[in-house]
Design an enzyme around this catalytic site. Structure first.
Site, PDB file in Angstrom:
ATOM      1  N   THR A 143       0.712  -1.146   0.130  1.00  0.00           N
ATOM      2  CA  THR A 143       0.118   0.037  -0.173  1.00  0.00           C
ATOM      3  C   THR A 143       0.852   1.333   0.010  1.00  0.00           C
ATOM      4  OG1 THR A 143      -1.976   1.180   1.109  1.00  0.00           O
ATOM      5  CG2 THR A 143      -0.396   0.172   2.542  1.00  0.00           C
ATOM      6  N   GLU A 144       0.412   2.200  -0.726  1.00  0.00           N
ATOM      7  CA  GLU A 144       1.180   3.468  -0.929  1.00  0.00           C
ATOM      8  C   GLU A 144       1.708   4.015   0.227  1.00  0.00           C
ATOM      9  OE1 GLU A 144      -1.629   2.269  -2.638  1.00  0.00           O
ATOM     10  OE2 GLU A 144      -1.926   4.013  -4.097  1.00  0.00           O
ATOM     11  N   ASN A 145       0.752   4.109   1.202  1.00  0.00           N
ATOM     12  CA  ASN A 145       1.316   4.967   2.552  1.00  0.00           C
ATOM     13  C   ASN A 145       2.371   4.092   3.306  1.00  0.00           C
ATOM     14  OD1 ASN A 145      -1.010   3.231   2.831  1.00  0.00           O
ATOM     15  ND2 ASN A 145      -1.119   3.882   4.922  1.00  0.00           N
ATOM     16  N   GLY A 146       3.019   3.196   2.784  1.00  0.00           N
ATOM     17  CA  GLY A 146       4.036   2.552   3.460  1.00  0.00           C
ATOM     18  C   GLY A 146       3.987   1.433   4.205  1.00  0.00           C
ATOM     19  N   SER A 199       8.418   3.645  -0.437  1.00  0.00           N
ATOM     20  CA  SER A 199       7.185   3.054  -0.958  1.00  0.00           C
ATOM     21  C   SER A 199       7.205   3.277  -2.446  1.00  0.00           C
ATOM     22  CB  SER A 199       5.857   3.723  -0.306  1.00  0.00           C
ATOM     23  OG  SER A 199       4.551   3.181  -0.731  1.00  0.00           O
TER      24      SER A 199
END
Lengths: 225, 239
Positions: free
Chosen positions: A49-52, A91
């Site tokens: 997921t993009e937020n890490g 990320s």
């Protein structure tokens, strides 16, 4: 003509059958996220997921959310064994650097050359792009899950996109409510179609020529509620 | 060395009118709500700082945090990737009324522009946005047969961050996915201030577990039991 078509859950189920053991996968927020619920048994897939976070799991039970642990859709998630947490630049290094095996997004339009339009439909309102323009570049495969036509019956698989572009020549496969279509050398190549639909009926609701390389198969999906 | 600041008010006292302020967090995860509200309180008391440019992934939710700053009228411009989230009425109303500027940046480009600033790299090339309206007017170049867009670094005057544990030298750890933009923003601002749940003595954080080295941090303020922005938004809180 009213077409029998797949539900979103059935489209997600079909896309999930192509998940391979050992893949690192990013599922776009909303409809694509549903694919994870149909991940075939015995295949180990790590979700990014993009937020890490790599290796997040399903939503926690109601009341057990920890709102510091969310996905890109800002939904509470859990961590699977082997998960990793990292900052935003790392990320997106995973995204653009070619480290993801698959990214799946939604679409307003997909063109036969692989162009994708999925972030806005015009110039009105508040624009928002999030990570879509990054995700379409770098993943080894970029798939789209979508209705085959819009609510008013217009093709979503088109000759060229008329909505603002998310990325050029980036989509490799489309899972639609009627068919599975690959994009090869600037053309739509039919892989599977619903058995109740003739080739000509499918072509009539597709905005660019469907090519056939060898055989195409029946698109068979279980009844899902 | 002791970078501890005496209060939240002291932590935000030097932020001037027209400043560019990076604010850590992704939605409510990792958002420094107490620091933001200290800045808001200063604006309400003194009318300053105003005309701020805020850098964040989003543009505020509900009636707290960045949304409360926007509603109060202290923000001139947002630099973000996704302003159109749920409960983003504060930004939406100002934007549609033409009362706030928006620089929309793809999320990975936003992160890399921030990282580049912190690393002293003035520009870089990315495939992201090539051929789209977000690349209009930007230089492009071909590398190994593919086209890329040049993007410039993004610096700030101040970064306001939320970390978990900090030592007096400014070494920081984060909690879960609250890490997100915080470590890269720490590098990109002339002055970096972090709120932390606890301040410990140098040596109490294992050097191998430090995420943000203290060289990137100028001041830290302890906020034990910090509020969580998403929880506040869901409760309908108003700042």
């Amino acid at each position: 003509m009213t077409l029998t078509k797949l539900s979103n859950a059935q489209i997600a189920w079909r896309a999930a059958q192509d998940l391979q053991d050992g893949w690192y996968v990013n599922l776009g927020i909303g409809f694509p996220e549903m694919i994870a619920t149909f991940q075939p048994e015995g295949r180990d897939v790590v979700y990014h997921t993009e937020n890490g976070v790599l290796g997040f799991g399903p939503a926690p039970k109601d009341g057990e959310e920890d709102w510091d642990l969310i996905n890109a859709g800002k939904k509470a998630v859990t961590l699977n064994p082997g998960a990793a947490i990292f900052h935003h630049a790392d990320s997106f290094a995973m995204v653009r650097g070619g480290h993801l095996d698959l990214a799946v997004l939604g679409a307003y339009q997909v063109a036969q050359n692989g162009d994708l339009a999925n972030w806005r439909v015009g110039s009105k309102g508040v624009p928002a792009v999030g990570g879509a323009m990054d995700l379409v570049h770098g993943a080894k495969r970029v798939a789209v899950v979508t209705e085959h036509v819009t609510k008013d019956g217009k093709p979503k698989l088109v000759e060229s996109c008329t909505f603002p572009l998310t990325g050029l020549g980036c989509v490799t496969r489309v899972y639609s409510s009627l068919a599975v279509v690959d994009i090869r050398d600037g053309r739509f190549v039919l892989r599977e179609k619903l058995p109740g639909l003739t080739f000509d009926e499918l072509q009539a609701v597709t905005g660019a020529p469907l090519q056939v390389e060898g055989d195409f198969a029946d698109l068979i999906v279980p009844a899902l509620d | 060395m002791d970078k501890t600041l005496p209060s939240l008010a002291a932590a935000v006292a030097d932020i001037g009118d027209g400043a560019t302020v990076m604010i850590g967090g992704f939605g409510g995860s990792g958002a420094p709500v107490e620091l933001i509200h200290a800045l808001l309180a200063r604006f309400r008391e003194t009318g300053s700082p105003r005309d701020l440019t805020i850098v964040n992934n989003n543009a505020g939710n509900g009636s707290i945090g960045i949304a409360a700053m926007i509603k109060a009228g202290m923000v001139r411009k947002m630099i973000c990737s996704f302003p159109r989230s749920s409960n983003a009425e504060a930004f939406n109303e100002k934007y549609l009324a033409g009362e706030i500027e928006l620089e929309l940046v793809p999320q990975g480009t936003l992160a890399e522009r921030i990282r580049a600033a912190g690393a002293g790299i003035p520009a870089f090339y990315t495939p992201t946005s090539y051929g789209t309206e977000l690349a209009e007017g930007k230089p492009v170049e071909e590398f190994d047969g593919r086209m890329y867009v040049r993007e410039n670094w993004l610096k700030a005057d101040v970064a306001l961050l939320k970390a978990n544990v900090g030592d007096r030298m400014g070494n920081l750890t984060y909690r879960l996915a609250g890490r997100n933009f915080n470590p890269i923003m720490a590098m990109a601002a002339a002055r970096t201030i972090a709120q932390v749940s606890s301040i410990v003595a140098p040596g109490d954080i294992d050097p191998e577990t430090v995420v943000t080295p203290g060289i990137f941090v100028d001041g830290l303020v302890e906020v034990a039991n910090p509020q969580q922005e998403e929880v506040l938004v869901r409760s309908g809180a108003v700042a």
